[in-house]
Design a protein around this motif. Sequence first.
Motif, PDB file in Angstrom:
ATOM      1  N   ALA A   1       5.381  11.582   9.644  1.00 25.86           N
ATOM      2  CA  ALA A   1       5.340  12.153   8.167  1.00 25.86           C
ATOM      3  C   ALA A   1       5.929  13.114   8.043  1.00 25.86           C
ATOM      4  O   ALA A   1       6.298  13.978   9.032  1.00 25.86           O
ATOM      5  N   LEU A   2       6.349  13.571   6.718  1.00 27.79           N
ATOM      6  CA  LEU A   2       6.971  14.666   6.366  1.00 27.79           C
ATOM      7  C   LEU A   2       6.147  15.853   6.330  1.00 27.79           C
ATOM      8  O   LEU A   2       6.199  17.217   6.565  1.00 27.79           O
ATOM      9  N   ALA A   3       4.860  15.581   6.211  1.00 29.19           N
ATOM     10  CA  ALA A   3       3.824  16.665   6.141  1.00 29.19           C
ATOM     11  C   ALA A   3       2.524  16.229   6.351  1.00 29.19           C
ATOM     12  O   ALA A   3       2.321  14.880   6.350  1.00 29.19           O
ATOM     13  N   ALA A   4       1.498  16.896   6.478  1.00 30.22           N
ATOM     14  CA  ALA A   4       0.089  16.543   6.885  1.00 30.22           C
ATOM     15  C   ALA A   4      -0.185  15.810   5.481  1.00 30.22           C
ATOM     16  O   ALA A   4       0.008  16.319   4.511  1.00 30.22           O
ATOM     17  N   GLY A   5      -1.339  14.875   5.807  1.00 29.19           N
ATOM     18  CA  GLY A   5      -2.258  14.356   4.473  1.00 29.19           C
ATOM     19  C   GLY A   5      -3.649  14.542   4.842  1.00 29.19           C
ATOM     20  O   GLY A   5      -4.097  15.604   5.547  1.00 29.19           O
ATOM     21  N   LEU A   6      -4.547  13.803   4.232  1.00 31.80           N
ATOM     22  CA  LEU A   6      -6.010  13.950   4.089  1.00 31.80           C
ATOM     23  C   LEU A   6      -6.539  12.760   4.687  1.00 31.80           C
ATOM     24  O   LEU A   6      -6.174  11.575   4.662  1.00 31.80           O
ATOM     25  N   ALA A   7      -7.361  13.069   6.098  1.00 29.41           N
ATOM     26  CA  ALA A   7      -7.565  12.025   6.827  1.00 29.41           C
ATOM     27  C   ALA A   7      -8.492  10.930   5.911  1.00 29.41           C
ATOM     28  O   ALA A   7      -9.344  11.571   4.986  1.00 29.41           O
ATOM     29  N   GLY A   8      -8.267   9.488   6.193  1.00 31.54           N
ATOM     30  CA  GLY A   8      -9.027   8.750   5.357  1.00 31.54           C
ATOM     31  C   GLY A   8      -8.251   8.234   4.062  1.00 31.54           C
ATOM     32  O   GLY A   8      -8.634   7.150   3.304  1.00 31.54           O
ATOM     33  N   ARG A   9      -7.348   8.861   3.779  1.00 37.27           N
ATOM     34  CA  ARG A   9      -6.549   8.689   2.253  1.00 37.27           C
ATOM     35  C   ARG A   9      -5.216   8.342   2.652  1.00 37.27           C
ATOM     36  O   ARG A   9      -4.345   8.918   3.535  1.00 37.27           O
TER      37      ARG A   9
ATOM     38  N   GLY B   1       0.852  -1.124  -0.002  1.00 33.83           N
ATOM     39  CA  GLY B   1       0.007  -0.109  -0.104  1.00 33.83           C
ATOM     40  C   GLY B   1       1.040   1.251   0.139  1.00 33.83           C
ATOM     41  O   GLY B   1       1.884   1.208   0.493  1.00 33.83           O
ATOM     42  N   ILE B   2       0.051   2.594  -0.402  1.00 34.34           N
ATOM     43  CA  ILE B   2       0.939   3.401  -0.482  1.00 34.34           C
ATOM     44  C   ILE B   2      -0.008   4.785  -0.148  1.00 34.34           C
ATOM     45  O   ILE B   2      -1.272   4.639  -0.248  1.00 34.34           O
ATOM     46  N   THR B   3       0.401   6.034   0.357  1.00 37.73           N
ATOM     47  CA  THR B   3      -0.340   7.276   0.236  1.00 37.73           C
ATOM     48  C   THR B   3       0.500   8.708   0.193  1.00 37.73           C
ATOM     49  O   THR B   3       1.683   8.196  -0.039  1.00 37.73           O
ATOM     50  N   ILE B   4      -0.231   9.422  -0.002  1.00 41.94           N
ATOM     51  CA  ILE B   4       0.546  10.795  -0.265  1.00 41.94           C
ATOM     52  C   ILE B   4       0.137  12.013   0.734  1.00 41.94           C
ATOM     53  O   ILE B   4      -0.885  11.976   1.161  1.00 41.94           O
ATOM     54  N   ASP B   5       0.965  12.757   0.938  1.00 40.11           N
ATOM     55  CA  ASP B   5       0.844  14.081   1.618  1.00 40.11           C
ATOM     56  C   ASP B   5       0.496  15.166   0.982  1.00 40.11           C
ATOM     57  O   ASP B   5       0.587  15.323  -0.347  1.00 40.11           O
ATOM     58  N   LYS B   6       0.342  16.315   1.684  1.00 37.82           N
ATOM     59  CA  LYS B   6      -0.128  17.550   1.001  1.00 37.82           C
ATOM     60  C   LYS B   6       1.288  18.328   0.001  1.00 37.82           C
ATOM     61  O   LYS B   6       0.978  19.071  -0.628  1.00 37.82           O
ATOM     62  N   ASP B   7       2.476  18.029   0.692  1.00 39.65           N
ATOM     63  CA  ASP B   7       3.677  18.169  -0.195  1.00 39.65           C
ATOM     64  C   ASP B   7       3.964  17.274  -1.294  1.00 39.65           C
ATOM     65  O   ASP B   7       5.138  17.329  -1.986  1.00 39.65           O
ATOM     66  N   ASN B   8       3.193  16.317  -1.622  1.00 37.62           N
ATOM     67  CA  ASN B   8       3.208  15.103  -2.767  1.00 37.62           C
ATOM     68  C   ASN B   8       4.493  14.335  -2.280  1.00 37.62           C
ATOM     69  O   ASN B   8       4.995  13.833  -3.222  1.00 37.62           O
ATOM     70  N   ASN B   9       4.798  14.285  -1.042  1.00 35.97           N
ATOM     71  CA  ASN B   9       5.622  12.885  -0.551  1.00 35.97           C
ATOM     72  C   ASN B   9       4.543  11.711  -0.646  1.00 35.97           C
ATOM     73  O   ASN B   9       3.737  11.950   0.083  1.00 35.97           O
ATOM     74  N   ILE B  10       5.138  10.505  -1.148  1.00 37.31           N
ATOM     75  CA  ILE B  10       4.438   9.479  -1.271  1.00 37.31           C
ATOM     76  C   ILE B  10       5.168   8.386  -0.379  1.00 37.31           C
ATOM     77  O   ILE B  10       6.480   8.042  -0.445  1.00 37.31           O
ATOM     78  N   TYR B  11       4.274   7.849   0.248  1.00 38.16           N
ATOM     79  CA  TYR B  11       4.746   6.780   1.642  1.00 38.16           C
ATOM     80  C   TYR B  11       4.492   5.411   1.034  1.00 38.16           C
ATOM     81  O   TYR B  11       3.187   5.118   0.609  1.00 38.16           O
ATOM     82  N   LEU B  12       5.695   4.599   1.243  1.00 40.46           N
ATOM     83  CA  LEU B  12       5.499   3.121   0.965  1.00 40.46           C
ATOM     84  C   LEU B  12       6.419   2.246   1.752  1.00 40.46           C
ATOM     85  O   LEU B  12       7.274   2.670   2.299  1.00 40.46           O
TER      86      LEU B  12
END
Length: 363
Positions: free
Chosen positions: A355-363, A273-284
């Motif tokens: 995380a390096l920056a905040a993301g969107l809850a649920g995503r 799985g992956i996700t992304i934060d507001k600064d477009n850092n992608i975590y995996l």
Amino acid sequence: MNTLVKFIGVLILFAFEVSADTAANFDIIANLDSGPGNVTVMDNGRIIMSMHQFYQPKYTVVEYKDEMLVPFPNKELADADSKSELKLDSVLGIRSANGIVWMLDNGMRSGVTPKLVGWDTKADKLHQVILLPPSVAPKDAFVNDLAVDNRRNHIFISDPAGGTNAALIVVNLATGNARRVLEGHVSVIPELLDLVIDTVPVQVKDKSGKLLRPHIGVNPITEDLNNEWVYSGPMHGHSLYRIKADDLADEKLDAKALASRVERYSDKSISDGITIDKDNNIYLGELAENAIGVISADRKYRQLAQSPDLSWVDSFCFGTAGQLYAVVNRLHQSATLNGGVLKAKPPFYLIRVKALAAGLAGR
């Protein structure tokens, strides 16, 4: 000689400091008795998890509440008759948005039709059910993960299927129409890469008893917070791809035109799985190294955390206040991926990542 000893000592100290720093980038917040699948954290802080079908859980979706796992959406529905429209069989992908928890049921434990189920947590009732028939999810489908696009009222699903026929599935929530796209495209099919963790290769046993090393197609999928780009890639692959959400949602684009809109985005590890934060850092997850990685906006990959505790880290999802959650389920030690021999033992983990920056809850 003394200089050499000092130099070696500095290297050891440096390695220890790096290890300590990366290990400090996550916290175990719950020990779990059964292996989790995916996790979503709602904007009100509720933590909902799927429980991985490889471990034959009693309940396929649960809520982590008061340090306990309780059936979701409730025990009565979880125990409902198998013919019930809402009966959940084998949920893995799970995401939430605007109070709706979206659950992707691959139906593989009971051989039932895969479906997408939305539960309205505000009204506490069924929101929507969309069946994924064979024309969309073929016999060897393994609908796995999803990205929710509230701007377009669409959901994008990854299906690694049998590898060569891997594809994305595009669901229009307004009409209930589902389409299978990019089947067999380079961006969704696996590379011939073996996954080896702690010197042990991941292996499955076929019907004849022969051990095979699986190569799994498109699995990780997410969408940026501007709802512009959808990122995905084969699990067994060293490339992450992206395509504009507008193009995926455009029912008028033919297969050739859609394929031409896909672009290779960056390098990646063998990951789930992956996700992304507001600064477009992608975590995996970097499965082979028991690590968490991040692809920054400059498209460069680096490790964010590494530890023996990160043994098959999966399903990243942001919660409130910029908190990033993930699960650890040691799937390579399940009987399914360990040649028929169950090696994994509790506890499994729910973790929180710095995380390096905040993301969107649920995503």
